[in-house]
Design a protein around this motif. Structure first.
Motif, PDB file in Angstrom:
ATOM      1  N   THR A 112     -34.868  -1.120  26.492  1.00 51.04           N
ATOM      2  CA  THR A 112     -33.773  -2.081  26.653  1.00 51.04           C
ATOM      3  C   THR A 112     -32.963  -2.259  25.380  1.00 51.04           C
ATOM      4  N   GLY A 113     -33.492  -1.739  24.263  1.00 56.15           N
ATOM      5  CA  GLY A 113     -32.823  -1.949  22.984  1.00 56.15           C
ATOM      6  C   GLY A 113     -33.147  -3.281  22.359  1.00 56.15           C
ATOM      7  N   ALA A 114     -33.957  -4.106  23.035  1.00 52.45           N
ATOM      8  CA  ALA A 114     -34.213  -5.457  22.542  1.00 52.45           C
ATOM      9  C   ALA A 114     -35.018  -5.460  21.260  1.00 52.45           C
ATOM     10  N   GLU A 115     -35.838  -4.410  21.049  1.00 46.75           N
ATOM     11  CA  GLU A 115     -36.645  -4.366  19.843  1.00 46.75           C
ATOM     12  C   GLU A 115     -36.264  -3.180  18.965  1.00 46.75           C
ATOM     13  N   ALA A 116     -34.983  -2.776  19.026  1.00 49.65           N
ATOM     14  CA  ALA A 116     -34.540  -1.641  18.231  1.00 49.65           C
ATOM     15  C   ALA A 116     -34.853  -1.859  16.757  1.00 49.65           C
ATOM     16  N   GLY A 117     -35.530  -0.874  16.155  1.00 49.27           N
ATOM     17  CA  GLY A 117     -35.850  -0.963  14.741  1.00 49.27           C
ATOM     18  C   GLY A 117     -36.948  -1.935  14.400  1.00 49.27           C
ATOM     19  N   LEU A 118     -37.678  -2.432  15.404  1.00 45.85           N
ATOM     20  CA  LEU A 118     -38.670  -3.469  15.146  1.00 45.85           C
ATOM     21  C   LEU A 118     -40.081  -3.066  15.561  1.00 45.85           C
ATOM     22  N   GLU A 119     -40.362  -1.787  15.535  1.00 44.14           N
ATOM     23  CA  GLU A 119     -41.704  -1.401  15.918  1.00 44.14           C
ATOM     24  C   GLU A 119     -42.370  -0.623  14.816  1.00 44.14           C
ATOM     25  N   PRO A 120     -43.700  -0.567  14.727  1.00 43.57           N
ATOM     26  CA  PRO A 120     -44.605  -1.489  15.410  1.00 43.57           C
ATOM     27  C   PRO A 120     -44.531  -2.890  14.799  1.00 43.57           C
ATOM     28  N   GLY A 121     -45.279  -3.825  15.353  1.00 46.77           N
ATOM     29  CA  GLY A 121     -45.101  -5.209  14.963  1.00 46.77           C
ATOM     30  C   GLY A 121     -45.730  -5.613  13.649  1.00 46.77           C
ATOM     31  N   GLY A 122     -46.597  -4.790  13.085  1.00 51.78           N
ATOM     32  CA  GLY A 122     -47.145  -5.084  11.776  1.00 51.78           C
ATOM     33  C   GLY A 122     -48.497  -5.749  11.768  1.00 51.78           C
ATOM     34  N   GLY A 123     -49.084  -5.997  12.912  1.00 52.66           N
ATOM     35  CA  GLY A 123     -50.411  -6.580  12.983  1.00 52.66           C
ATOM     36  C   GLY A 123     -51.376  -5.627  13.664  1.00 52.66           C
ATOM     37  N   ASP A 124     -52.621  -5.547  13.176  1.00 53.29           N
ATOM     38  CA  ASP A 124     -53.695  -4.833  13.861  1.00 53.29           C
ATOM     39  C   ASP A 124     -53.309  -3.404  14.252  1.00 53.29           C
ATOM     40  N   THR A 125     -52.973  -2.601  13.280  1.00 55.14           N
ATOM     41  CA  THR A 125     -52.518  -1.234  13.524  1.00 55.14           C
ATOM     42  C   THR A 125     -53.663  -0.294  13.898  1.00 55.14           C
ATOM     43  N   ASP A 126     -53.365   0.659  14.785  1.00 60.97           N
ATOM     44  CA  ASP A 126     -54.288   1.749  15.079  1.00 60.97           C
ATOM     45  C   ASP A 126     -53.480   3.014  15.346  1.00 60.97           C
ATOM     46  N   VAL A 127     -54.142   4.191  15.216  1.00 55.05           N
ATOM     47  CA  VAL A 127     -53.470   5.489  15.291  1.00 55.05           C
ATOM     48  C   VAL A 127     -54.240   6.400  16.227  1.00 55.05           C
ATOM     49  N   ALA A 128     -53.514   7.206  17.004  1.00 53.76           N
ATOM     50  CA  ALA A 128     -54.132   8.243  17.831  1.00 53.76           C
ATOM     51  C   ALA A 128     -53.231   9.472  17.827  1.00 53.76           C
ATOM     52  N   VAL A 129     -53.833  10.648  18.068  1.00 56.25           N
ATOM     53  CA  VAL A 129     -53.094  11.903  18.100  1.00 56.25           C
ATOM     54  C   VAL A 129     -53.515  12.676  19.340  1.00 56.25           C
TER      55      VAL A 129
END
Length: 499
Positions: A112-129
């Motif tokens: 929707t464009g509502a969170e353009a440029g605002l990801e991820p939120g900065g809390g509780d990060t995790d990574v997968a590949v």
């Protein structure tokens, strides 16, 4: 939190043990290249570390993932709402380049464009590949992070050159997201929801996407109606990571520490049991099993967090800390039953925050923060207590005598108390809640990502001028940063090279 409702290192010792550590003896060493990674901003994307004077950051609580081709991805958080930093390595972890991060977050937008440029939120990060290549010949990378309203998932299809965001969660009051991926485009997240007006009891929800994170239509509750599941949902729990079985991607696991329902009236009761949720149909349905049951209600296993890994043969490993020692247990029957606990950490040294990487059959790396001596209660440890990063390795992990060997990766990353209460912490929280390790399937060697609050100023580590990290700020938040240590010599947990 009682109940959660919503350097060069030298490989020094080897032990054979079954339930408790035996006497150790010296062993030939293994070395690590240790360095700080660059923040974007203020530094430009593509800053390569080590090797740049811009190798500094102020992020903490990092996570790491690796592709079958040995490309690593790391991420670390700037705090809830503050954005997430990300890095990638194309040389099996020897160097990491920062990925684009405008406004302290990876570039992208939701549908929707509502969170353009605002990801991820900065809390509780995790990574997968991903485990299979996409149409462009790359392995998709995913970063999950907690925002105020929901869990965000950012996807990169081009080796970290760019990221696209899609808010993922459909349920309210979410907390502590974890992420796992398999195949070319399947990715799942797990998160805990709190009991309240909208939900009658806590749930450990798993949502899955078949389109590389654009949508997450498959939603299931990993807490079932068994004794374990009901106790976890109604007694209180804290969840660990999510992982696919590399031998059979229809199998997926997640772990948790929990109390019993009857503990609700006992203010002295802590999360004194360890459980696991297992799915054999790709996350559609789940069954819960006990890993460790402790009748002592003052035992505590969410320190921090319970962790699960699966090796190439499908053996499941679960590691945890009791706020004193780190132990693990293994299962050869898809988590239905587990071995007796095997103590990993050495002597009386206090150890917390374990994380596992599993490779070929029976081969694991396990990292944790270890105090030099008995720290007592880690959260109130005196300033004289130093904490280090340790990696334990076993090439016989699915046996009662795993012959563990040990490497001190970084001898001092923090001194004093280590707060483990999450957002409710009142003491020093510079090490936050967890860190991570993966091993390159190409070299078999480990890459460890971790938090450090020590002042350093050398070729591989630069103090953060933005936060004002100076020598007198050791053990305080202005010097908090994310480091990476990649193994350069010694034994790996993959015996054969893969592409």
């Amino acid at each position: 939190m009682k109940k959660v409702v919503a350097v060069a290192g030298v490989l020094a010792t080897v032990v054979a043990l079954g339930g408790a550590a035996a006497a150790s003896k010296p062993l030939t060493g293994a070395a690590f290249s240790d360095f700080t990674v660059a923040a974007t901003p203020p530094n430009p994307p593509g800053t390569v570390c080590p090797g740049s004077p811009l190798c500094y950051n102020g992020a903490a609580e990092p996570a790491i993932g690796v592709s079958p081709a040995g490309r690593f991805y790391g991420a670390s958080e700037n705090g809830l709402g503050g954005g997430t930093l990300a890095w990638t390595s194309s040389d099996n972890g020897l160097h990491y380049a920062s990925t684009p991060s405008p406004d302290d977050v990876s570039a992208g937008s939701d549908s929707t464009g509502a969170e353009a440029g605002l990801e991820p939120g900065g809390g509780d990060t995790d990574v997968a590949v991903a485990t299979a290549r996409n149409a462009a010949g790359n392995y998709n990378a995913y970063v999950a992070s907690l925002s105020l309203a929901n869990i965000d998932v950012s996807t990169s299809t081009d080796n970290g050159t760019s990221w696209v965001l899609n808010p993922a969660t459909a349920l309210p009051i979410d907390d502590r997201p974890w992420i796992a991926a398999t195949g070319a485009s399947k990715v799942c997240i797990s998160y805990l929801t709190a009991p309240g007006v909208l939900l009658p009891q806590a749930g450990l929800h798993v949502q899955c996407s078949l389109d590389a994170g654009r949508t997450f239509p498959q939603v299931a509750d990993a807490y079932d109606n068994s004794t374990v599941g009901l106790n976890a949902s109604q007694g209180g729990s804290r969840t660990g990571n999510l992982i696919f079985d590399p031998a059979n991607p229809a199998r997926i696991y997640t772990v948790f520490a929990y109390e019993n329902i009857e503990d609700n009236a006992n203010q002295n009761a802590l999360l004194h049991n360890v459980g696991i949720a297992a799915s054999s149909d790709g996350g559609l349905t789940w069954h819960d099993y006990p890993v460790r049951l402790n009748p002592d209600v003052t035992a505590k296993y969410d320190n921090q967090f319970v962790n699960v890994a699966v090796d190439a043969a499908g053996t499941v490993y679960v590691a945890y800390s009791d706020n004193s020692a780190v132990s693990y247990q293994y299962s050869t029957d898809h988590a239905q039953t587990f071995s007796a606990p095997i103590t990993v950490s050495q002597g009386t040294d206090t150890a917390v925050m374990p994380w596992l990487a599993a490779g070929d059959a029976g081969k694991v790396d396990l990292v944790y923060y270890q105090a030099v001596g008995d720290a007592g209660n880690p959260e109130t440890a005196p300033a004289t207590v130093a904490w280090k990063v340790v990696m334990a390795q076993s090439l016989l992990a699915a046996t009662a005598a795993p012959a563990l060997t040990y490497a001190t990766v970084n001898p001092v990353v923090h001194q004093g108390g280590v707060c483990e209460g999450g957002a409710l912490c009142t003491g020093n929280r510079d090490l936050y809640d967890d860190f991570g390790v993966e091993a390159s399937p190409v070299t078999g060697l480990a890459s460890i990502i971790y938090s450090d609050d020590q002042y350093q100023n050398d070729a591989n580590h630069k103090p953060n001028p933005v936060t004002g990290c100076t020598p007198d700020k050791n053990d305080t938040s202005p010097c908090n940063h994310t480091n990476i240590a990649t193994q350069t010599t010694g034994q790996g947990i993959y015996a054969t090279k893969r592409k």
